[in-house]
Design an enzyme around this catalytic site. Structure first.
Site, PDB file in Angstrom:
ATOM      1  N   ASN A   1      49.322  46.539  33.475  1.00 18.45           N
ATOM      2  CA  ASN A   1      48.200  47.465  33.634  1.00 18.45           C
ATOM      3  C   ASN A   1      48.646  48.577  34.590  1.00 18.45           C
ATOM      4  O   ASN A   1      48.973  48.301  35.755  1.00 18.45           O
ATOM      5  CB  ASN A   1      46.991  46.700  34.192  1.00 18.45           C
ATOM      6  CG  ASN A   1      45.798  47.613  34.410  1.00 18.45           C
ATOM      7  OD1 ASN A   1      45.948  48.710  34.939  1.00 18.45           O
ATOM      8  ND2 ASN A   1      44.621  47.161  34.028  1.00 18.45           N
TER       9      ASN A   1
ATOM     10  N   THR B   1      37.162  45.463  38.505  1.00 17.46           N
ATOM     11  CA  THR B   1      36.250  44.697  37.661  1.00 17.46           C
ATOM     12  C   THR B   1      35.846  43.402  38.370  1.00 17.46           C
ATOM     13  O   THR B   1      36.697  42.604  38.743  1.00 17.46           O
ATOM     14  CB  THR B   1      36.936  44.349  36.318  1.00 17.46           C
ATOM     15  OG1 THR B   1      37.568  45.526  35.831  1.00 17.46           O
ATOM     16  CG2 THR B   1      35.936  43.835  35.311  1.00 17.46           C
TER      17      THR B   1
ATOM     18  N   HIS C   1      46.833  51.959  38.268  1.00 17.98           N
ATOM     19  CA  HIS C   1      46.985  52.420  39.652  1.00 17.98           C
ATOM     20  C   HIS C   1      48.142  53.394  39.844  1.00 17.98           C
ATOM     21  O   HIS C   1      48.282  53.966  40.924  1.00 17.98           O
ATOM     22  CB  HIS C   1      47.008  51.226  40.597  1.00 17.98           C
ATOM     23  CG  HIS C   1      45.700  50.492  40.536  1.00 17.98           C
ATOM     24  ND1 HIS C   1      44.496  51.119  40.797  1.00 17.98           N
ATOM     25  CD2 HIS C   1      45.388  49.229  40.152  1.00 17.98           C
ATOM     26  CE1 HIS C   1      43.511  50.258  40.612  1.00 17.98           C
ATOM     27  NE2 HIS C   1      44.024  49.119  40.216  1.00 17.98           N
TER      28      HIS C   1
ATOM     29  N   GLY D   1      48.410  44.177  36.943  1.00 17.26           N
ATOM     30  CA  GLY D   1      48.491  45.587  37.300  1.00 17.26           C
ATOM     31  C   GLY D   1      48.701  45.882  38.767  1.00 17.26           C
ATOM     32  O   GLY D   1      49.772  46.314  39.188  1.00 17.26           O
TER      33      GLY D   1
ATOM     34  N   HIS E   1      42.619  50.820  31.710  1.00 21.16           N
ATOM     35  CA  HIS E   1      41.156  50.740  31.687  1.00 21.16           C
ATOM     36  C   HIS E   1      40.627  52.173  31.767  1.00 21.16           C
ATOM     37  O   HIS E   1      40.804  52.839  32.779  1.00 21.16           O
ATOM     38  CB  HIS E   1      40.707  49.914  32.901  1.00 21.16           C
ATOM     39  CG  HIS E   1      39.230  49.681  32.974  1.00 21.16           C
ATOM     40  ND1 HIS E   1      38.657  48.871  33.925  1.00 21.16           N
ATOM     41  CD2 HIS E   1      38.196  50.144  32.220  1.00 21.16           C
ATOM     42  CE1 HIS E   1      37.346  48.836  33.760  1.00 21.16           C
ATOM     43  NE2 HIS E   1      37.036  49.613  32.741  1.00 21.16           N
TER      44      HIS E   1
ATOM     45  N   HIS F   1      43.852  39.326  36.163  1.00 19.50           N
ATOM     46  CA  HIS F   1      43.134  39.799  37.345  1.00 19.50           C
ATOM     47  C   HIS F   1      43.613  39.088  38.597  1.00 19.50           C
ATOM     48  O   HIS F   1      43.448  37.873  38.720  1.00 19.50           O
ATOM     49  CB  HIS F   1      41.608  39.669  37.242  1.00 19.50           C
ATOM     50  CG  HIS F   1      40.922  40.762  38.012  1.00 19.50           C
ATOM     51  ND1 HIS F   1      40.861  40.763  39.386  1.00 19.50           N
ATOM     52  CD2 HIS F   1      40.348  41.920  37.612  1.00 19.50           C
ATOM     53  CE1 HIS F   1      40.256  41.860  39.785  1.00 19.50           C
ATOM     54  NE2 HIS F   1      39.943  42.596  38.735  1.00 19.50           N
TER      55      HIS F   1
ATOM     56  N   ARG G   1      37.997  57.375  37.073  1.00 15.44           N
ATOM     57  CA  ARG G   1      38.547  57.457  38.433  1.00 15.44           C
ATOM     58  C   ARG G   1      40.074  57.374  38.460  1.00 15.44           C
ATOM     59  O   ARG G   1      40.698  57.780  39.417  1.00 15.44           O
ATOM     60  CB  ARG G   1      37.949  56.383  39.334  1.00 15.44           C
ATOM     61  CG  ARG G   1      38.401  54.976  39.001  1.00 15.44           C
ATOM     62  CD  ARG G   1      37.950  53.991  40.057  1.00 15.44           C
ATOM     63  NE  ARG G   1      36.533  53.745  40.031  1.00 15.44           N
ATOM     64  CZ  ARG G   1      35.964  52.624  40.460  1.00 15.44           C
ATOM     65  NH1 ARG G   1      36.700  51.662  40.969  1.00 15.44           N
ATOM     66  NH2 ARG G   1      34.668  52.445  40.395  1.00 15.44           N
ATOM     67  N   HIS G   2      40.652  56.781  37.417  1.00 13.54           N
ATOM     68  CA  HIS G   2      42.123  56.776  37.388  1.00 13.54           C
ATOM     69  C   HIS G   2      42.655  57.267  36.030  1.00 13.54           C
ATOM     70  O   HIS G   2      43.087  58.402  35.927  1.00 13.54           O
ATOM     71  CB  HIS G   2      42.729  55.435  37.847  1.00 13.54           C
ATOM     72  CG  HIS G   2      42.024  54.183  37.389  1.00 13.54           C
ATOM     73  ND1 HIS G   2      41.716  53.918  36.079  1.00 13.54           N
ATOM     74  CD2 HIS G   2      41.593  53.111  38.109  1.00 13.54           C
ATOM     75  CE1 HIS G   2      41.138  52.731  36.001  1.00 13.54           C
ATOM     76  NE2 HIS G   2      41.022  52.228  37.210  1.00 13.54           N
TER      77      HIS G   2
ATOM     78  N   GLU H   1      41.297  48.554  27.969  1.00  9.90           N
ATOM     79  CA  GLU H   1      40.131  47.896  28.579  1.00  9.90           C
ATOM     80  C   GLU H   1      38.992  48.896  28.638  1.00  9.90           C
ATOM     81  O   GLU H   1      39.197  50.060  29.001  1.00  9.90           O
ATOM     82  CB  GLU H   1      40.448  47.458  30.010  1.00  9.90           C
ATOM     83  CG  GLU H   1      41.440  46.344  30.116  1.00  9.90           C
ATOM     84  CD  GLU H   1      41.730  46.038  31.576  1.00  9.90           C
ATOM     85  OE1 GLU H   1      41.062  46.596  32.469  1.00  9.90           O
ATOM     86  OE2 GLU H   1      42.641  45.268  31.824  1.00  9.90           O
TER      87      GLU H   1
ATOM     88  N   GLU I   1      40.000  36.888  27.441  1.00 13.52           N
ATOM     89  CA  GLU I   1      40.885  37.041  28.590  1.00 13.52           C
ATOM     90  C   GLU I   1      40.211  36.311  29.744  1.00 13.52           C
ATOM     91  O   GLU I   1      39.126  36.702  30.204  1.00 13.52           O
ATOM     92  CB  GLU I   1      41.123  38.509  28.950  1.00 13.52           C
ATOM     93  CG  GLU I   1      42.054  38.616  30.163  1.00 13.52           C
ATOM     94  CD  GLU I   1      42.449  40.035  30.524  1.00 13.52           C
ATOM     95  OE1 GLU I   1      42.417  40.923  29.643  1.00 13.52           O
ATOM     96  OE2 GLU I   1      42.794  40.258  31.695  1.00 13.52           O
TER      97      GLU I   1
ATOM     98  N   ARG J   1      37.807  54.023  32.524  1.00 15.64           N
ATOM     99  CA  ARG J   1      36.499  53.792  33.153  1.00 15.64           C
ATOM    100  C   ARG J   1      35.565  54.961  32.865  1.00 15.64           C
ATOM    101  O   ARG J   1      36.004  56.096  32.672  1.00 15.64           O
ATOM    102  CB  ARG J   1      36.666  53.623  34.670  1.00 15.64           C
ATOM    103  CG  ARG J   1      37.441  52.381  35.059  1.00 15.64           C
ATOM    104  CD  ARG J   1      37.400  52.181  36.560  1.00 15.64           C
ATOM    105  NE  ARG J   1      36.080  51.793  36.992  1.00 15.64           N
ATOM    106  CZ  ARG J   1      35.713  50.547  37.325  1.00 15.64           C
ATOM    107  NH1 ARG J   1      36.584  49.573  37.302  1.00 15.64           N
ATOM    108  NH2 ARG J   1      34.482  50.288  37.690  1.00 15.64           N
TER     109      ARG J   1
HETATM  110  N1  PXP Z   1      42.437  42.228  33.150  1.00 17.87           N
HETATM  111  C1  PXP Z   1      41.284  42.925  33.222  1.00 17.87           C
HETATM  112  C2  PXP Z   1      40.267  42.707  32.166  1.00 17.87           C
HETATM  113  C3  PXP Z   1      41.059  43.867  34.245  1.00 17.87           C
HETATM  114  O1  PXP Z   1      39.894  44.544  34.291  1.00 17.87           O
HETATM  115  C4  PXP Z   1      42.079  44.084  35.180  1.00 17.87           C
HETATM  116  C5  PXP Z   1      41.896  45.116  36.247  1.00 17.87           C
HETATM  117  O2  PXP Z   1      41.748  46.375  35.660  1.00 17.87           O
HETATM  118  C6  PXP Z   1      43.273  43.360  35.062  1.00 17.87           C
HETATM  119  C7  PXP Z   1      43.414  42.403  34.051  1.00 17.87           C
HETATM  120  C8  PXP Z   1      44.412  43.556  35.978  1.00 17.87           C
HETATM  121  O3  PXP Z   1      44.069  43.088  37.244  1.00 17.87           O
HETATM  122  P1  PXP Z   1      45.036  43.367  38.455  1.00 17.87           P
HETATM  123  O4  PXP Z   1      45.136  44.841  38.610  1.00 17.87           O
HETATM  124  O5  PXP Z   1      44.361  42.673  39.585  1.00 17.87           O
HETATM  125  O6  PXP Z   1      46.365  42.758  38.103  1.00 17.87           O
END
Ligand code: PXP
Length: 251
Positions: free
Chosen positions: A9, A103, A12, A225, A45, A203, A51-52, A72, A153, A47
């Site tokens: 992901n 999230t 960032h 991510g 993602h 996540h 924002r990103h 996402e 997921e 959004r």
């Molecule tokens: N999976 C989902 C559905 C998410 O919303 C996110 C964060 O955007 C991630 C995975 C990745 O999470 P992290 O950035 O904490 O690795």
């Protein structure tokens, strides 16, 4: 060789760019480096507050990502319209709140069942796979399959928080709070396999807390991510990706 796939992901990378309103760092360049380092796909993602990741990033990524391109998104008409134009390989439906830092919590599948089922149908009709980001709970797994999703997921955030806070050896006996969160993930994956829906997870995962999650039954894909982009500051993006691939490969 492990058959668990790793999607990175790259939100960032865009966060850093947006912090200055600059043209760099470019998420597309990041995606290229991740795939060259061996990642099986790229996740972003889009959004509602942008924002990103921006719309132009999503269209650019669609052209250049060679592996899975996982978008996402919230269940919002505007974002659904963008996603249907982009046609990624997969969409992952997530809950979204404007004020949140990231999230929080999984989708309320029961409470949004007909909207989720309708969106899932629309995406499947155009050949886009559908994954639902849910808490590792039996009822949410069941309802996801009923709503027509290809994958769930599993939200690993609660486990990751407990593990990171503890910080001990995850290869030995775990404190009950860590073990309890891990067991929720294992049980949800087990049930998903029983009823025939695919399992992704993500996540909060990082190179410290990842390994125990790999024992979840029939895990198909991981989305990681924030920790990768953070670690890339010190060791570089390719090395951060390869570090995770080595953990996955060595399980
Ligand atoms: N999976 C989902 C559905 C998410 O919303 C996110 C964060 O955007 C991630 C995975 C990745 O999470 P992290 O950035 O904490 O690795």
């Amino acid at each position: 060789m492990s058959d668990i796939r790793l999607c990175i992901n790259i939100d960032h990378i865009a966060t850093l760019r947006q912090a200055r309103g600059a043209a760099y760092p470019d998420p597309l360049e990041g995606a290229r480096l991740c795939e060259e380092a061996g990642a099986h796909g790229i996740t972003v993602h889009l959004r509602e507050d942008r924002r990103h990741i921006q719309d132009r990033d999503v269209y650019g990524l669609k052209e250049m990502v060679r592996g899975t391109f996982n978008l996402e998104m919230a269940l919002s008409d505007d974002i659904i319209a963008v996603a249907k134009k982009v046609v990624p390989s997969q969409v992952t439906l997530v809950p979204e709140k404007r004020q949140e830092l990231t999230t929080e919590g999984g989708l309320d599948v029961a409470g949004n069942f007909s909207r989720i089922r309708s969106a899932a149908r629309q995406f499947r009709d155009i050949g886009v796979g559908v994954s639902l980001f849910i808490e590792p709970e039996r009822d949410a797994v069941y309802r996801s399959r009923e709503a027509g999703a290809d994958y769930i997921e599993l939200h690993t955030g609660a486990y990751c928080s407990e593990a990171d806070e503890w910080g001990g050896d995850l290869g030995g006996t775990l404190p009950p709070r860590v073990q309890a969160e891990l067991d929720r993930i294992y049980r949800a994956a087990e049930y998903a396999a029983e009823i025939g829906i695919g399992v992704n997870a993500g996540h909060g995962l990082n190179h410290y807390n990842l390994k125990p999650v790999l024992s979840a039954r029939d895990l198909h894909e991981l989305n990681i991510g924030h920790s990768v982009v953070s670690r890339s500051i010190f060791i570089g993006l390719a090395a951060a990706v390869q570090e995770l691939l080595a953990i996955i490969g060595g399980r």
